[in-house]
Design a protein around this motif. Sequence first.
Motif, mmCIF file in Angstrom:
data_model
loop_
_atom_site.group_PDB
_atom_site.id
_atom_site.type_symbol
_atom_site.label_atom_id
_atom_site.label_comp_id
_atom_site.label_asym_id
_atom_site.label_seq_id
_atom_site.Cartn_x
_atom_site.Cartn_y
_atom_site.Cartn_z
ATOM 1 N N GLU A 49 -33.538 20.948 -2.661
ATOM 2 C CA GLU A 49 -33.231 20.648 -4.056
ATOM 3 C C GLU A 49 -31.740 20.847 -4.294
ATOM 4 O OE1 GLU A 49 -34.723 22.228 -8.495
ATOM 5 O OE2 GLU A 49 -35.147 23.387 -6.677
ATOM 6 N N LEU A 50 -31.140 19.946 -5.056
ATOM 7 C CA LEU A 50 -29.738 20.056 -5.456
ATOM 8 C C LEU A 50 -29.693 20.383 -6.942
ATOM 9 C CD1 LEU A 50 -26.726 19.665 -4.618
ATOM 10 C CD2 LEU A 50 -26.954 17.295 -5.419
ATOM 11 N N LEU A 51 -28.938 21.435 -7.303
ATOM 12 C CA LEU A 51 -28.829 21.862 -8.692
ATOM 13 C C LEU A 51 -27.397 21.718 -9.185
ATOM 14 C CD1 LEU A 51 -30.911 25.184 -8.713
ATOM 15 C CD2 LEU A 51 -31.660 22.893 -9.353
ATOM 16 N N LEU A 52 -27.258 21.286 -10.431
ATOM 17 C CA LEU A 52 -25.961 21.165 -11.087
ATOM 18 C C LEU A 52 -26.069 21.867 -12.431
ATOM 19 C CD1 LEU A 52 -23.150 19.693 -10.796
ATOM 20 C CD2 LEU A 52 -24.128 17.915 -12.246
ATOM 21 N N MET A 53 -25.211 22.872 -12.677
ATOM 22 C CA MET A 53 -25.330 23.686 -13.886
ATOM 23 C C MET A 53 -23.969 23.831 -14.567
ATOM 24 S SD MET A 53 -27.975 26.586 -12.404
ATOM 25 C CE MET A 53 -28.172 27.416 -13.985
ATOM 26 N N PRO A 54 -23.678 22.981 -15.587
ATOM 27 C CA PRO A 54 -22.403 23.058 -16.307
ATOM 28 C C PRO A 54 -22.514 23.870 -17.598
ATOM 29 C CG PRO A 54 -23.484 20.997 -16.811
ATOM 30 C CD PRO A 54 -24.437 21.780 -15.922
ATOM 31 N N SER A 55 -21.390 24.472 -18.025
ATOM 32 C CA SER A 55 -21.366 25.211 -19.286
ATOM 33 C C SER A 55 -19.931 25.285 -19.794
ATOM 34 C CB SER A 55 -21.925 26.622 -19.100
ATOM 35 O OG SER A 55 -22.075 27.280 -20.350
ATOM 36 N N GLU A 56 -19.786 25.596 -21.089
ATOM 37 C CA GLU A 56 -18.464 25.674 -21.710
ATOM 38 C C GLU A 56 -18.410 26.825 -22.697
ATOM 39 O OE1 GLU A 56 -15.323 22.913 -24.323
ATOM 40 O OE2 GLU A 56 -17.320 22.142 -23.804
ATOM 41 N N SER A 57 -17.280 27.545 -22.695
ATOM 42 C CA SER A 57 -17.010 28.575 -23.691
ATOM 43 C C SER A 57 -15.681 28.240 -24.362
ATOM 44 C CB SER A 57 -16.943 29.958 -23.030
ATOM 45 O OG SER A 57 -15.797 30.063 -22.198
ATOM 46 N N ALA A 58 -15.178 29.127 -25.190
ATOM 47 C CA ALA A 58 -13.915 28.862 -25.879
ATOM 48 C C ALA A 58 -12.755 28.750 -24.903
ATOM 49 C CB ALA A 58 -13.643 29.966 -26.898
ATOM 50 N N ASP A 59 -12.808 29.488 -23.801
ATOM 51 C CA ASP A 59 -11.671 29.543 -22.878
ATOM 52 C C ASP A 59 -11.880 28.800 -21.568
ATOM 53 O OD1 ASP A 59 -10.148 31.236 -24.597
ATOM 54 O OD2 ASP A 59 -11.400 32.923 -23.961
ATOM 55 N N TYR A 60 -13.130 28.601 -21.183
ATOM 56 C CA TYR A 60 -13.398 28.048 -19.854
ATOM 57 C C TYR A 60 -14.487 26.986 -19.888
ATOM 58 C CZ TYR A 60 -10.952 32.239 -18.178
ATOM 59 O OH TYR A 60 -10.018 33.235 -17.945
ATOM 60 N N VAL A 61 -14.418 26.123 -18.901
ATOM 61 C CA VAL A 61 -15.504 25.223 -18.556
ATOM 62 C C VAL A 61 -15.859 25.511 -17.107
ATOM 63 C CG1 VAL A 61 -16.148 22.814 -18.118
ATOM 64 C CG2 VAL A 61 -14.874 23.413 -20.180
ATOM 65 N N GLY A 62 -17.132 25.539 -16.794
ATOM 66 C CA GLY A 62 -17.528 25.827 -15.423
ATOM 67 C C GLY A 62 -18.732 25.025 -15.008
ATOM 68 N N VAL A 63 -18.877 24.847 -13.711
ATOM 69 C CA VAL A 63 -20.054 24.154 -13.192
ATOM 70 C C VAL A 63 -20.426 24.748 -11.834
ATOM 71 C CG1 VAL A 63 -18.671 22.313 -12.122
ATOM 72 C CG2 VAL A 63 -21.092 21.913 -12.630
ATOM 73 N N LYS A 64 -21.705 24.976 -11.663
ATOM 74 C CA LYS A 64 -22.213 25.481 -10.383
ATOM 75 C C LYS A 64 -22.986 24.373 -9.690
ATOM 76 C CE LYS A 64 -25.609 28.559 -10.207
ATOM 77 N NZ LYS A 64 -26.287 29.872 -10.327
ATOM 78 N N VAL A 65 -22.690 24.181 -8.414
ATOM 79 C CA VAL A 65 -23.402 23.213 -7.587
ATOM 80 C C VAL A 65 -24.073 23.985 -6.464
ATOM 81 C CG1 VAL A 65 -23.238 21.131 -6.184
ATOM 82 C CG2 VAL A 65 -21.676 21.453 -8.118
ATOM 83 N N LEU A 66 -25.402 23.929 -6.432
ATOM 84 C CA LEU A 66 -26.157 24.695 -5.432
ATOM 85 C C LEU A 66 -27.100 23.782 -4.661
ATOM 86 C CD1 LEU A 66 -27.402 28.007 -7.118
ATOM 87 C CD2 LEU A 66 -25.453 27.704 -5.570
ATOM 88 N N GLY A 67 -27.269 24.099 -3.390
ATOM 89 C CA GLY A 67 -28.308 23.486 -2.579
ATOM 90 C C GLY A 67 -29.351 24.523 -2.227
ATOM 91 N N GLY A 82 -23.614 27.068 -2.024
ATOM 92 C CA GLY A 82 -22.960 26.214 -3.002
ATOM 93 C C GLY A 82 -21.643 26.779 -3.478
ATOM 94 N N LEU A 83 -21.102 26.148 -4.528
ATOM 95 C CA LEU A 83 -19.797 26.510 -5.083
ATOM 96 C C LEU A 83 -19.869 26.622 -6.593
ATOM 97 C CD1 LEU A 83 -17.139 24.302 -3.230
ATOM 98 C CD2 LEU A 83 -17.304 26.796 -3.181
ATOM 99 N N TYR A 84 -18.977 27.439 -7.147
ATOM 100 C CA TYR A 84 -18.771 27.470 -8.589
ATOM 101 C C TYR A 84 -17.326 27.088 -8.867
ATOM 102 C CZ TYR A 84 -19.308 28.560 -13.467
ATOM 103 O OH TYR A 84 -19.401 28.433 -14.832
#
Length: 308
Positions: A49-67, A82-84
């Motif tokens: 399974e491949l997972l993609l998890m994005p999110s945003e706060s006032a200061d940062y945007v981030g995304v995690k990609v996991l296998g 995976g990587l963040y």
Amino acid sequence: MSTEVIEARRLRRLTDARLLVDALERALLADIRPSAEPGRVSRPTSHGELLLMPSESADYVGVKVLGLAPGNPREGLPTISGLYLLMDARTLRLRAMMDGAELTLLRTPAVSALAVRHMATRPVRSAVVFGSGPQARAHIETFHALYGLRDVVVVGRDPERTERLIRRCADDGLRVRPGTARDVHEADAVICCTSAREPLFEAELLAPGTLVVAMGSHHPDARELGDDVMAGAHVVVESRAAAVTEAGEVVHALAHGAVDEADLIELADLVRGRAVADDGRPRVFKSVGMAWEDLAVAAVLHERRAAS
């Protein structure tokens, strides 16, 4: 500004359990709204399974990609890799890259501990931990660091893996022993860290006021807790929207009338003092893992690294 690469070993060195729990709490008290966050993107692959998890706060945007590759352990490889990617919210410039599996291993017990911080009615001194994998060990370490656990019982399906976990905990100076589901009756907290498809114990084993954390899966067809446990407990979730689609315990209990969606308590409301679970019933925190949690933890680890 150059992009920082933070490998798993360095992430571990930066970590302090209370720091992470506090960061998650601040996020819920500030601008994070879990109920409004889009769900994870999941794509089946030939071998996992491949997972993609994005999110945003006032200061940062981030995304995690996991296998997630369930067959990897047979080849001596980790199931999750995976990587963040952490970016500046205004410019979207990449600020840091982190080991995604290690970040997950750090944030998950911190989320569990945040829930316990706001759900516990008595000191947490004893715990029964179901599971013998990395998350079981991470939860034992985190809860010991925060609560000074005096008695930890590990209930695992594989005796060899269970013994290995107990030895590793002993090497770290932690008192851990093997046990069975019946030990649940004597525990202040029950922590479920498994991939179980069927319930791990029956509700009759739970003493009044026992805390139960179930974090083993985000799949609607997997559950660590039965309808009997869910029906008799106050149930706290990260987000109702996520729980009714991803949390197998909730999905099953809703389908069989064991719980009502309106009775589910969201963690943010608990942290903000808008909800209270105030009687002697057991208390369940069902976590599926959300992208805002990764972002909050990644941001504070990045900032701690930058300040060092």
